[in-house]
Motif scaffolding. Structure first.
Motif, PDB file in Angstrom:
ATOM      1  N   ALA A 108       5.846  -6.670  -3.946  1.00  0.00           N
ATOM      2  CA  ALA A 108       4.976  -7.050  -2.828  1.00  0.00           C
ATOM      3  C   ALA A 108       3.787  -7.573  -3.219  1.00  0.00           C
ATOM      4  O   ALA A 108       3.156  -8.628  -2.604  1.00  0.00           O
ATOM      5  N   GLU A 109       3.253  -7.393  -4.383  1.00  0.00           N
ATOM      6  CA  GLU A 109       2.145  -8.009  -5.250  1.00  0.00           C
ATOM      7  C   GLU A 109       2.593  -9.509  -5.321  1.00  0.00           C
ATOM      8  O   GLU A 109       1.670 -10.207  -5.067  1.00  0.00           O
ATOM      9  N   ASP A 110       3.545  -9.673  -5.826  1.00  0.00           N
ATOM     10  CA  ASP A 110       3.865 -10.933  -6.087  1.00  0.00           C
ATOM     11  C   ASP A 110       3.956 -11.698  -4.712  1.00  0.00           C
ATOM     12  O   ASP A 110       3.589 -13.094  -4.897  1.00  0.00           O
ATOM     13  N   TYR A 111       4.771 -11.080  -3.671  1.00  0.00           N
ATOM     14  CA  TYR A 111       4.843 -11.927  -2.450  1.00  0.00           C
ATOM     15  C   TYR A 111       3.292 -12.063  -1.945  1.00  0.00           C
ATOM     16  O   TYR A 111       3.114 -13.277  -1.337  1.00  0.00           O
ATOM     17  N   ILE A 112       2.560 -11.143  -1.953  1.00  0.00           N
ATOM     18  CA  ILE A 112       1.185 -11.479  -1.481  1.00  0.00           C
ATOM     19  C   ILE A 112       0.419 -12.613  -2.080  1.00  0.00           C
ATOM     20  O   ILE A 112      -0.140 -13.576  -1.544  1.00  0.00           O
ATOM     21  N   LYS A 137       0.675  -1.216  -0.257  1.00  0.00           N
ATOM     22  CA  LYS A 137      -0.043   0.058  -0.202  1.00  0.00           C
ATOM     23  C   LYS A 137       0.791   1.312  -0.116  1.00  0.00           C
ATOM     24  O   LYS A 137       0.524   2.463  -0.663  1.00  0.00           O
ATOM     25  N   CYS A 138       2.114   1.358   0.636  1.00  0.00           N
ATOM     26  CA  CYS A 138       2.927   2.498   0.639  1.00  0.00           C
ATOM     27  C   CYS A 138       3.739   2.803  -0.592  1.00  0.00           C
ATOM     28  O   CYS A 138       4.177   3.879  -0.700  1.00  0.00           O
ATOM     29  N   ALA A 139       3.741   1.523  -1.434  1.00  0.00           N
ATOM     30  CA  ALA A 139       4.519   1.750  -2.797  1.00  0.00           C
ATOM     31  C   ALA A 139       3.494   2.122  -3.873  1.00  0.00           C
ATOM     32  O   ALA A 139       3.649   1.482  -5.049  1.00  0.00           O
ATOM     33  N   ASP A 140       3.021   3.446  -3.676  1.00  0.00           N
ATOM     34  CA  ASP A 140       1.885   3.978  -4.674  1.00  0.00           C
ATOM     35  C   ASP A 140       2.525   5.229  -5.458  1.00  0.00           C
ATOM     36  O   ASP A 140       1.797   5.747  -6.034  1.00  0.00           O
ATOM     37  N   THR A 141       4.080   4.975  -5.510  1.00  0.00           N
ATOM     38  CA  THR A 141       4.441   6.172  -6.719  1.00  0.00           C
ATOM     39  C   THR A 141       5.289   5.687  -7.698  1.00  0.00           C
ATOM     40  O   THR A 141       5.830   4.628  -7.369  1.00  0.00           O
ATOM     41  N   PRO A 142       5.337   6.477  -8.786  1.00  0.00           N
ATOM     42  CA  PRO A 142       6.393   5.887  -9.651  1.00  0.00           C
ATOM     43  C   PRO A 142       7.728   5.442  -9.190  1.00  0.00           C
ATOM     44  O   PRO A 142       8.271   4.372  -9.744  1.00  0.00           O
ATOM     45  N   GLU A 199      -3.306  -9.654  10.248  1.00  0.00           N
ATOM     46  CA  GLU A 199      -4.103  -8.803  10.920  1.00  0.00           C
ATOM     47  C   GLU A 199      -4.241  -7.570   9.597  1.00  0.00           C
ATOM     48  O   GLU A 199      -5.295  -7.022   9.407  1.00  0.00           O
ATOM     49  N   GLU A 200      -3.004  -7.361   8.845  1.00  0.00           N
ATOM     50  CA  GLU A 200      -3.093  -6.235   7.842  1.00  0.00           C
ATOM     51  C   GLU A 200      -4.437  -6.688   6.670  1.00  0.00           C
ATOM     52  O   GLU A 200      -5.129  -6.071   6.549  1.00  0.00           O
TER      53      GLU A 200
END
Length: 584
Positions: free
Chosen positions: A166-170, A152-157, A181-182
């Motif tokens: 992170a998406e691949d890890y999820i 969520k925090c990695a939302d800039t170019p 919890e997240e």
């Protein structure tokens, strides 16, 4: 620093010179420290940076040289160019102080406590070296409990690389993350996005339904009305009734939630061509059977042919198909799946024993060579645990291997990890819940088959003797499935080829016999998938004569633990025994 160096020798009447570049790292560091000291002493400072209630004195020229953000502010004709005070909003003064020190000194400490705040502000003021350091730190320390926050925090170019990582890890660790919890605190729109994903890595669609129920149960009063939208993401046609009933029994305390699911199932209508009628692209639904040997009916002992072919069984389509072969024929080898790849190592072909490793990439469909084991092994056990691959015992040349060899992708080679108390071959090895279980096998070539069951803790390196099996077994298959360990088939001198199967409960430390297979199978392949146990191939004698060579089996059957029934499945294209099997 540049200077001219005069050469000793002369060429005619001319002296040859050459340029030499000297770099003084110590001078650079000392120069940076002096600039930092000037700022600390308020010498030549020409700008005040207001951050919250704190004011930082600095030099415009240093800020502009260190950050393109400040360069644009002070060198582009903006009003800040002539201002004495600049205010920065939504920034923690402590974080800005650390970054200001970095601009002057080029040094920074990134920690778990400050990393995300540093990355946010560094990205804002365009300090790319700090952004890169924070991204590397977060990638190295990503875990199921923090990966959604990182995403969520990695939302800039500048942070797209981290966001994709992170998406691949999820997606790869989806089942673990849905209990954190997240995930449970995500708004419904984001939960729906993840549940709809075609690329989440799941063994069974039941994991998606479980995630939807578990999220709803955290706040039933507010979330029960949202549950139907979550259920729209579940591919119910690929689930079987037994799986759902077992899941409902786990959620028995949330009767309202289970009742809402039953109501949804009575009213929903999913068409046969709806995408929800098919498994997700990345779901684990295929069984790969690799190598082994084949011997035809009435064949002699010497007629066994080692195989290098690989076949894949699609559990949804119930079809076998050929995929790319491994590089060399082998039997008595072992294989594991790890991070969406297949690792095949060791084994033998005639008198040749292997130590080489081959790796199959699912995306490219190609086998590549990997780091070889330190010694050739045959008839050994293999499993994956916590991102590492463990090899136990087996034949090492003409002696039994007495050590555990480990392959760690981060190191890039195999290392000897620990010693096996009782070296053996033809045993079963499997990982479950962070522990490794070693079952059955034979200690020496002349001894009888064993009933032993031991556990190995890969963290503490401790071995524990557990309850013995009911039946002596060598050349068995061992499978972990839904909290139990299954010992499938095998061989012993008294019963010869075995059709019996028994199940171990780690919680109760007991072995229980279950329904036998329809075939007696020595050295079968076996896997667990979607709540079912699959037994594949193996070998058996067609007549009761110890001197008759056993034939390899094409037959395949699967066991449903909820009904205690074995069901026949489409046979292998070619019978094989001493093969390796994995799910992917």
């Amino acid at each position: 620093m540049w200077y001219k160096e005069t050469m000793e020798e002369e060429i005619g009447e001319k002296k040859e010179t050459r340029d030499v570049r000297l770099e003084y790292e110590a001078y650079r560091k000392e120069f940076s420290k002096k600039l930092h000291q000037l700022r600390s002493d308020d010498e030549f400072c020409d700008i005040d940076i207001q951050v919250g209630r704190q004011t930082f004195r600095a030099h415009k020229i240093i800020l502009a040289a260190g950050s393109s953000y400040f360069s644009a502010m002070f060198c582009s004709g903006m009003m800040e160019d002539h201002a004495d005070v600049v205010t920065l909003y939504d920034i923690d003064p402590k974080i800005f102080s650390v970054l200001l020190d970095f601009i002057y000194l080029g040094e920074i400490d990134v920690t778990e406590e400050n990393c995300q705040d540093l990355m946010y502000v560094a990205d804002m003021i365009d300090l790319l070296p700090v952004v890169t350091a924070c991204v590397t730190f977060l990638k190295d320390n990503i875990q199921p409990y923090n990966c959604i926050g990182i995403h969520k925090c990695a939302d800039t170019p500048n942070l797209q690389e981290l966001r994709l990582y992170a998406e691949d890890y999820i997606e790869t660790n989806f089942n673990k993350i849905t209990k954190e919890e997240e995930f449970l605190e995500l708004p419904s729109t984001e939960v729906i996005t993840w549940l709809k994903s075609e690329t989440i890595n799941i063994i069974s669609e039941i994991e998606v339904l479980d995630a939807a129920l578990y999220w709803t149960e955290q706040n039933i009063e507010d979330r029960l009305t949202i549950l139907p939208k979550l259920l729209d993401c579940v591919r119910f046609p690929v689930l079987n009734h037994s799986q759902m009933q077992e899941l409902f029994s786990k959620h028995v305390k949330s009767r309202k939630v289970v009742s809402a699911v039953r109501t949804y199932l009575r009213t929903c209508d999913i068409l046969s061509n709806d995408i929800r009628s098919f498994p997700r692209k990345s779901s684990t639904r295929s069984i790969y059977v690799i190598g082994g040997f084949n011997r035809a009916k009435n064949g002699r002992w010497s007629d066994a042919i080692s195989l290098k072919t690989v076949v894949k069984y699609d559990t949804f389509k119930r079809q076998w198909e050929n995929v790319h072969s491994i590089s060399c024929p082998r039997s008595k080898h072992a294989a594991v799946s790890l991070n969406r790849k297949i690792y095949v190592v060791g084994g033998e072909d005639d008198l040749l024993m292997y130590n080489n490793l081959e790796i199959y990439n699912l995306q490219t469909g190609i086998w590549t060579e990997g780091p070889a084991m330190s010694v050739p092994r045959s008839g050994f056990g293999l499993c994956a645990c916590d991102g590492k691959i463990y090899a136990f015992g087996g034949w090492v040349g003409s002696v039994l291997g007495d050590n555990v060899e480990v392959y760690d992708q981060k190191i890039g080679h195999w290392v000897t990890d620990s010693v096996i108390p009782h070296p053996k071959f033809a045993c079963g090895v499997v990982e479950m819940d962070g522990m490794i279980y070693i079952v059955g096998g034979t200690e020496t070539e002349s001894s009888t088959e064993m009933t032993t069951c031991d556990s190995f803790n890969p963290v503490t390196k401790e071995w524990t003797e557990l309850q013995n099996m009911n039946v002596r077994r060598s050349d068995l298959a061992l499978v972990a499935l839904d909290g139990f360990i299954y010992a499938v088939g095998g061989y012993n001198e008294y019963d010869r080829e075995l059709s019996t199967v028994e199940r171990y409960s780690p919680e109760e430390n007991t072995w229980t016999m279950i329904s036998p297979m329809s075939e007696r199978r020595t050295a079968p392949s076996a896997v667990g998938l979607n709540g079912l146990l699959y037994a594949i191939g193996g070998s058996k004698r067609m007549v009761d004569n110890p001197y008759t060579a056993p034939v390899t089996l094409e037959s395949v059957e699967c066991y449903d633990p909820l009904t205690d029934i074995w069901t026949e499945l489409p046979p292998l294209p070619v019978g094989r025994s001493e093969a390796a099997a994995v799910v992917l």
